[in-house]
Design a protein around this motif. Structure first.
Motif, short mmCIF file in Angstrom:
data_model
loop_
_atom_site.label_atom_id
_atom_site.label_comp_id
_atom_site.label_asym_id
_atom_site.label_seq_id
_atom_site.Cartn_x
_atom_site.Cartn_y
_atom_site.Cartn_z
N LEU A 1 0.83 -1.21 0.00
CA LEU A 1 0.00 0.00 0.00
C LEU A 1 0.87 1.26 0.00
CD1 LEU A 1 -2.81 -1.13 2.45
CD2 LEU A 1 -2.96 -0.81 -0.01
N SER B 1 -11.50 -0.44 1.90
CA SER B 1 -10.30 -0.39 1.06
C SER B 1 -10.58 0.33 -0.25
CB SER B 1 -9.83 -1.81 0.74
OG SER B 1 -9.80 -2.58 1.90
N ALA B 2 -11.67 -0.04 -0.88
CA ALA B 2 -11.98 0.54 -2.18
C ALA B 2 -12.17 2.05 -2.07
CB ALA B 2 -13.24 -0.10 -2.76
N LEU C 1 -8.88 3.74 -1.62
CA LEU C 1 -8.09 3.77 -2.85
C LEU C 1 -8.65 4.76 -3.86
CD1 LEU C 1 -7.07 0.05 -3.45
CD2 LEU C 1 -5.68 1.97 -2.70
N ARG C 2 -9.97 4.85 -3.91
CA ARG C 2 -10.56 5.80 -4.85
C ARG C 2 -10.20 7.24 -4.47
NH1 ARG C 2 -14.76 2.14 -5.70
NH2 ARG C 2 -15.72 2.72 -3.73
N HIS D 1 -7.64 8.12 -2.80
CA HIS D 1 -6.21 8.29 -3.07
C HIS D 1 -5.96 8.49 -4.56
CE1 HIS D 1 -1.97 7.94 -2.73
NE2 HIS D 1 -1.89 6.81 -3.39
N LEU D 2 -6.69 7.76 -5.36
CA LEU D 2 -6.54 7.88 -6.81
C LEU D 2 -6.83 9.30 -7.27
CD1 LEU D 2 -6.00 6.47 -9.46
CD2 LEU D 2 -8.40 5.79 -9.55
#
Lengths: 250, 250
Positions: free
Chosen positions: B58, B78-79, B82-83, B85-86
């Motif tokens: 990560l 998590s998703a 991550l989104r 962060h994206l």
DNA sequence: ATAGAAGTTGACGCAGCGTCAAGGTCAAGC
DNA sequence: GCTTGACCTTGACGCTGCGTCAACTTCTAT
């Protein structure tokens, strides 16, 4: 505003920054106040304002304060400094681009119903299990090559590839049952097949990668379980065998 | 390697990181050692190794350590993490892209024989003088619009545009000679023309931009000289007039 | 005279460790 | 039993560029 010189707040506002920033620049010698009153107050004149504006311009271009100092004080060729900086910026953008790709990949998996990292890593030795590893260690291009290789295989070839790994695991299990040592010729022969098997897909199997993989077989319960279904202790045997193989041949 | 637990160096090497990093993770509670010996030595088991590998994965995706902690401890989806962060990564890439464009532009000028910032900023009021300003403040698109506008002008129109600025400066000079105040109706009328003139090209003239420009006329000797050729004090008059105008109308 | 705005000098905080410093522990060899 | 040398420990500073109190002093205006 006393005509030709301004207080710290005056230039700060004019230039669009803060007094703290100005005191910081004074501290690191990037921009000294023109004059400091007996009361300790800082005063700046037009020259200072012009310099400040240049500083802020270069800062907005992303240059570091030390670099800015070198450029403005003529110790560094402006063009050379900017070219170097440009190169660094482009590398940064590329790095972030790679991260974005990695995150997107991970997200696709998560949303595709697959489970994160742990659970997806060992189902039938799917080739994609090493995606993150490979992506990080040998760059995206290398991974793309590996992926193309896998995609190019026929269904039969894929099955054969997976089957070979199963055979290798079985033979390791048999060797363990026979009480063979990790550095015995027989076990090392199986390990050579393991290495060759890995090499077929990755085409870049370093020593660190190989031994690291061996360690993971023991450390990660998902791997351990998979190998130990051929008898308890098989995973440990494989790990030790891989270490020996790596020391001798890689 | 004592079978099921390893020393700090062992896992550090296995996972491809350093012991310092592990102690740091222990300190911030991201990864505690499985066991701490009476001598103070840290020992880690397989679970810790797996967690460490996930942490590093990560981290390589660019997540912050606090974020990683939330994800791994199940406090954060998590998703979703991550989104988010994206999105941040994409903004970063865009920001760097903009910087790259700015640096390239500056470099082109430098190499084209033009001189940096200072000397190129005031030759006949070339439209490109505000490139950096505009690029930074109102984004590249706005500047491109301005640039297209200028490119679209005929030679005659360009001359007229430049001439109008010259006229305005001359009228300011005359007003100063007549002893008119900055907030007088006459001077404010000229200022309104100055504003309209600016608006024709920029089409986005904020209050801060307008007053900032006024300040610059006085602060920067290149500007001062240009205006004071209509009589000393003209630049100051213009600045004050612009401030008044901004306070009243913007 | 007194309030309020603006100025000053510290000094901590942030992110993620790298890098000494100073000193304890442990296995191995003499 | 003693010395190496490898490995471990706990601090604590350094880096980047200021933001943000804190505790005070000074200037400006009423």
């Amino acid at each position: 505003m006393t005509g030709t010189h301004w207080s710290i707040q005056d230039i700060a506002r004019t230039a669009g920054t803060t007094s703290r920033t100005l005191r910081h620049y004074g501290q690191i010698g990037l921009l000294e106040p023109t004059r400091v009153g007996a009361n300790g107050y800082r005063y700046y004149d037009e020259h200072a304002l012009v310099r400040l504006q240049r500083i802020l311009l270069l800062r907005d271009l992303g240059l570091s304060l030390p670099s800015i100092a070198e450029v403005l004080d003529g110790e560094q060729d402006s063009a050379a400094a900017l070219r170097a900086h440009l190169e660094w910026l482009e590398q940064e953008r590329a790095r972030i681009g790679r991260q974005i790709e990695s995150v997107r990949t991970t997200l696709r998996k998560l949303e595709g119903g697959e489970q994160l990292m742990a659970d997806e890593m060992f189902d039938g030795f799917d080739h994609t299990q090493y995606e993150q590893e490979v992506t990080e260690r040998w760059s995206k291009e290398a991974y793309d090559r590996g992926n193309r290789w896998w995609s190019a295989l026929s269904e039969q070839e894929r099955k054969a590839f997976v089957q070979e790994q199963a055979d290798i695991a079985r033979d390791f299990g048999a060797a363990r049952a026979a009480g063979l040592a990790a550095d015995s010729d027989e076990v090392q022969a199986i390990t050579a097949r393991q290495y060759a098997w890995l090499e077929r897909s990755s085409e870049q199997v370093s020593k660190a990668y190989f031994t690291g993989l061996g360690d993971m077989y023991v450390a990660d319960p998902r791997f351990t379980a998979n190998y130990d279904k051929h008898g308890e202790g098989t995973a440990v045997l494989i790990r030790d065998a891989m270490h020996v193989y790596a020391d001798r041949n890689l």
